[in-house]
Design an enzyme around this catalytic site. Structure first.
Site, PDB file in Angstrom:
ATOM      1  NE  ARG A  89      -4.534  -0.125   2.165  1.00 29.13           N
ATOM      2  CZ  ARG A  89      -5.382  -1.149   2.124  1.00 29.13           C
ATOM      3  NH1 ARG A  89      -4.959  -2.372   2.021  1.00 29.13           N
ATOM      4  NH2 ARG A  89      -6.684  -0.927   2.173  1.00 29.13           N
ATOM      5  NE  ARG A 134     -13.406  -3.535   6.832  1.00 28.95           N
ATOM      6  CZ  ARG A 134     -12.589  -3.510   5.797  1.00 28.95           C
ATOM      7  NH1 ARG A 134     -12.628  -4.494   4.905  1.00 28.95           N
ATOM      8  NH2 ARG A 134     -11.736  -2.525   5.637  1.00 28.95           N
ATOM      9  NE  ARG A 146     -11.198   1.959   4.551  1.00 33.08           N
ATOM     10  CZ  ARG A 146     -12.213   1.113   4.412  1.00 33.08           C
ATOM     11  NH1 ARG A 146     -13.416   1.417   4.849  1.00 33.08           N
ATOM     12  NH2 ARG A 146     -12.012  -0.037   3.823  1.00 33.08           N
TER      13      ARG A 146
HETATM   14  O1  C5P Z   1      -7.240  -4.044   2.838  1.00 29.40           O
HETATM   15  P1  C5P Z   1      -8.342  -3.555   3.723  1.00 29.40           P
HETATM   16  O2  C5P Z   1      -9.138  -2.454   3.101  1.00 29.40           O
HETATM   17  O3  C5P Z   1      -9.179  -4.653   4.269  1.00 29.40           O
HETATM   18  O4  C5P Z   1      -7.617  -2.913   4.975  1.00 29.40           O
HETATM   19  C1  C5P Z   1      -8.347  -2.341   6.040  1.00 29.40           C
HETATM   20  C2  C5P Z   1      -7.478  -1.358   6.771  1.00 29.40           C
HETATM   21  O5  C5P Z   1      -6.301  -2.011   7.263  1.00 29.40           O
HETATM   22  C3  C5P Z   1      -6.941  -0.217   5.936  1.00 29.40           C
HETATM   23  O6  C5P Z   1      -7.886   0.823   5.797  1.00 29.40           O
HETATM   24  C4  C5P Z   1      -5.735   0.216   6.752  1.00 29.40           C
HETATM   25  O7  C5P Z   1      -6.142   0.958   7.884  1.00 29.40           O
HETATM   26  C5  C5P Z   1      -5.205  -1.121   7.235  1.00 29.40           C
HETATM   27  N1  C5P Z   1      -4.167  -1.640   6.321  1.00 29.40           N
HETATM   28  C6  C5P Z   1      -2.916  -1.041   6.341  1.00 29.40           C
HETATM   29  N2  C5P Z   1      -1.922  -1.478   5.501  1.00 29.40           N
HETATM   30  C7  C5P Z   1      -2.149  -2.496   4.650  1.00 29.40           C
HETATM   31  C8  C5P Z   1      -3.420  -3.126   4.618  1.00 29.40           C
HETATM   32  C9  C5P Z   1      -4.429  -2.658   5.468  1.00 29.40           C
HETATM   33  O8  C5P Z   1      -2.681  -0.113   7.101  1.00 29.40           O
HETATM   34  N3  C5P Z   1      -1.156  -2.900   3.821  1.00 29.40           N
HETATM   35 MG    MG Z   2     -10.440  -6.439   1.207  1.00 28.99          MG
END
Ligand code: C5P
Ligand code: MG
Length: 191
Positions: A89, A134, A146
């Site tokens: 990310r 969530r 986000r």
């Molecule tokens: O991937 P997903 O949207 O399920 O991730 C949920 C949250 O987890 C993200 O909004 C972020 O806060 C955290 N996350 C992160 N770094 C990643 C994956 C997820 O900080 N590589």
């Molecule tokens: Mg996902």
């Protein structure tokens, strides 16, 4: 090994499509978001740390996420490849992933991005929030944060892999099967 990064903003369908793709290609699906949610569910130290960021729609610090990802890969060596969902990310995470795979004499096969515009994303996440349980899907200001984090910190990861001709973009709006068809067509062209 076939190592795919399924890329795209939150709510773009990465998790849904990854579940289908692992069956077809026999890969291990690693969702860092799911790993964090598992830790939060068990109220571990890592879970508590992650929660302080996730609740605000921010990114967990790179070292933490990279360490967790490496543990998951190292715990599952006997697979024919991985689908990384929600990771990398940041550019730092992408660099760490590449270096980690090089140590294993392996590399990323391709990054495939699901293209979905911001307003569609807000609608999808608010809708998902009705059933996902969530907290980060239930508040529009967190959702917008986000998306902003994605646009600022995550989208450069596409260019990072594009520079080495490994990045592909597909239309992420449509039916699940339709999008799955676009993905498999792209992946089959690479294997
Ligand atoms: O991937 P997903 O949207 O399920 O991730 C949920 C949250 O987890 C993200 O909004 C972020 O806060 C955290 N996350 C992160 N770094 C990643 C994956 C997820 O900080 N590589
Ligand atoms: Mg996902």
């Amino acid at each position: 090994m076939t190592n795919l990064i399924l890329f795209g903003p939150p709510g773009s369908g990465k998790g849904t499509q990854a579940s289908k793709l692992v069956e077809k290609y026999g890969l291990l699906h690693i969702s860092t978001g799911d790993l964090f949610r598992y830790e939060m569910g068990n109220d571990t130290e890592l879970g508590q740390l992650a929660k302080s960021y996730i609740a605000k729609g921010e990114l967990v610090p790179d070292e933490v996420t990279i360490g967790m990802l490496k543990n998951k890969v190292n715990a599952n060596p006997d697979v024919s490849g991985y689908i990384f969902d929600g990771f990398p990310r940041t550019i730092a995470q992408a660099e760490a992933l590449d270096a980690f795979l090089v140590e294993k004499e392996d590399d990323i096969t391709a990054l495939i991005a699901l293209d979905v515009d911001d307003e569609e994303i807000v609608g999808r996440l608010l809708n998902r929030g009705k059933t996902s349980g969530r907290a980060d899907d239930n508040d529009e200001s967190i959702i917008r944060n986000r998306i902003e984090v994605y646009n600022n910190e995550t989208s450069p990861v596409f260019d990072f892999y594009n520079k080495v001709d490994k990045a592909f973009k597909i239309e992420g709006v449509g039916g699940i099967e339709e999008i799955y068809g676009r993905l498999t067509q792209t992946i089959d062209g690479l294997l």
